[in-house]
Write a protein that holds these residues in place. Structure first.
Motif, PDB file in Angstrom:
ATOM      1  N   GLN A  17      34.029 -69.489  67.977  1.00  0.00           N
ATOM      2  CA  GLN A  17      34.174 -68.147  67.421  1.00  0.00           C
ATOM      3  C   GLN A  17      32.935 -67.300  67.677  1.00  0.00           C
ATOM      4  OE1 GLN A  17      35.529 -68.063  63.305  1.00  0.00           O
ATOM      5  NE2 GLN A  17      36.543 -70.028  63.630  1.00  0.00           N
ATOM      6  N   GLN A  20      30.979 -64.712  71.546  1.00  0.00           N
ATOM      7  CA  GLN A  20      31.487 -63.363  71.733  1.00  0.00           C
ATOM      8  C   GLN A  20      30.324 -62.450  72.107  1.00  0.00           C
ATOM      9  OE1 GLN A  20      33.174 -62.031  67.999  1.00  0.00           O
ATOM     10  NE2 GLN A  20      31.718 -63.234  66.840  1.00  0.00           N
ATOM     11  N   SER A  21      30.654 -61.244  72.516  1.00  0.00           N
ATOM     12  CA  SER A  21      29.602 -60.306  72.888  1.00  0.00           C
ATOM     13  C   SER A  21      28.810 -59.913  71.639  1.00  0.00           C
ATOM     14  CB  SER A  21      30.221 -59.054  73.520  1.00  0.00           C
ATOM     15  OG  SER A  21      30.873 -58.282  72.531  1.00  0.00           O
ATOM     16  N   GLU A  24      30.835 -57.490  69.570  1.00  0.00           N
ATOM     17  CA  GLU A  24      31.902 -58.120  68.798  1.00  0.00           C
ATOM     18  C   GLU A  24      31.325 -58.873  67.602  1.00  0.00           C
ATOM     19  OE1 GLU A  24      35.312 -59.166  72.116  1.00  0.00           O
ATOM     20  OE2 GLU A  24      33.477 -60.374  72.086  1.00  0.00           O
TER      21      GLU A  24
END
Length: 108
Positions: A17, A20-21, A24
């Motif tokens: 999870q 992410q960038s 994000e």
């Protein structure tokens, strides 16, 4: 007030999870902080993501297959009130939440 352990369950691990960038990640954290602000003082421990678990039995230790991705601790008058605190929680977009009452041990 009783304490409740909040378990965040997901098919995707906490480690995955977090892949992410930065944008994000910031947006996700803002959603979590908004939920924490809404819950207020009932949130006694924000908790954290969890991972790299081990399953331990009398036969030994192995990698855990648990779908628990994190935890928090809240206080509430009863189980229904604790469950109501999860209304609109951002984790519900990717998984489920389980709320368990911490039972006080006599004499402890």
């Amino acid at each position: 007030m009783a304490k409740y352990l909040v378990l965040y369950r997901a098919d995707v691990s906490a480690e995955e999870q977090m892949q992410q960038s930065p944008e994000e990640g910031d947006a996700s954290m803002q959603e979590w902080m908004a939920w924490a602000g809404k819950v207020g003082g009932a949130l006694t421990d924000f908790g954290s993501p969890v991972g790299n678990g081990r399953a331990i039995t009398s036969a030994g230790t192995s990698s855990s297959t648990s779908d628990v991705a994190g935890y928090s601790i809240v206080e509430a008058a009863d189980a229904d009130a604790a469950a109501a605190l999860m209304d609109g929680h951002p984790h519900l977009e990717i998984g489920t939440i389980e709320v368990l009452e911490a039972i006080e041990l006599p004499g402890m």
